[in-house]
Design an enzyme around this catalytic site. Sequence first.
Site, PDB file in Angstrom:
ATOM      1  N   CYS A  70       3.111   3.018  -5.529  1.00  0.00           N
ATOM      2  CA  CYS A  70       2.840   3.219  -6.959  1.00  0.00           C
ATOM      3  C   CYS A  70       2.819   1.929  -7.769  1.00  0.00           C
ATOM      4  O   CYS A  70       2.442   1.944  -8.939  1.00  0.00           O
ATOM      5  CB  CYS A  70       3.846   4.205  -7.549  1.00  0.00           C
ATOM      6  SG  CYS A  70       5.571   3.735  -7.354  1.00  0.00           S
ATOM      7  N   HIS A  71       3.204   0.820  -7.194  1.00  0.00           N
ATOM      8  CA  HIS A  71       3.312  -0.443  -7.932  1.00  0.00           C
ATOM      9  C   HIS A  71       2.656  -1.543  -7.118  1.00  0.00           C
ATOM     10  O   HIS A  71       3.345  -2.226  -6.353  1.00  0.00           O
ATOM     11  CB  HIS A  71       4.784  -0.761  -8.178  1.00  0.00           C
ATOM     12  CG  HIS A  71       5.028  -1.927  -9.079  1.00  0.00           C
ATOM     13  ND1 HIS A  71       5.088  -3.221  -8.618  1.00  0.00           N
ATOM     14  CD2 HIS A  71       5.243  -1.997 -10.406  1.00  0.00           C
ATOM     15  CE1 HIS A  71       5.344  -4.035  -9.627  1.00  0.00           C
ATOM     16  NE2 HIS A  71       5.447  -3.313 -10.720  1.00  0.00           N
ATOM     17  N   PHE A  72       1.465  -1.727  -7.141  1.00  0.00           N
ATOM     18  CA  PHE A  72       0.364  -1.111  -7.872  1.00  0.00           C
ATOM     19  C   PHE A  72      -0.606  -0.532  -6.854  1.00  0.00           C
ATOM     20  O   PHE A  72      -0.710  -1.066  -5.752  1.00  0.00           O
ATOM     21  CB  PHE A  72      -0.356  -2.149  -8.726  1.00  0.00           C
ATOM     22  CG  PHE A  72       0.514  -2.761  -9.781  1.00  0.00           C
ATOM     23  CD1 PHE A  72       0.691  -2.127 -11.004  1.00  0.00           C
ATOM     24  CD2 PHE A  72       1.173  -3.960  -9.554  1.00  0.00           C
ATOM     25  CE1 PHE A  72       1.477  -2.698 -11.986  1.00  0.00           C
ATOM     26  CE2 PHE A  72       1.972  -4.530 -10.538  1.00  0.00           C
ATOM     27  CZ  PHE A  72       2.131  -3.898 -11.752  1.00  0.00           C
TER      28      PHE A  72
END
EC number: 4.2.1.59
Length: 172
Positions: A70-72
Amino acid sequence: MVDKRESYTKEDLLASGRGELFGAKGPQLPAPNMLMMDRVIKMTETGGNFDKGYVEAELDINPDLWFFGCHFIGDPVMPGCLGLDAMWQLVGFYLGWLGGEGKGRALGVGEVKFTGQVLPSAKKVTYRIHFKRIVNRRLIMGLADGEVLVDGRLIYTANDLKVGLFQDTSAF
């Protein structure tokens, strides 16, 4: 009585998160996914840059760690704030190791510098905490400098990490 070993396994750290390592009144580490280390490989009451205590811990890196998804998206990198939080976690863990009681809370940091990153291709993150001062009064507080290394290369530094142990956090 605190079992003051020089090293702790992942199971020990998980026990800390359940309140089993330092007793019911001792500080706890967070549970996964926020637990940011797999083992503590060295804890001493002397040593470090100021000869007032030292902690070294490690996190094994693999591409399946939750934050990479999720990052990124398309540019996976471990959030720098997680490395900072790991250093605060270790300051609080050390206070419990010394026999301190209370709920651990991060109180601040003087300066943080990021000069590198943790990518999914990395193998290991190492945290080094150098204690400057322990306050053991009504408030128990640790003051330390910290370093984060990835595969042996220094990538973050933090000066004046502060963590306190509180008997009551309702007014915090």
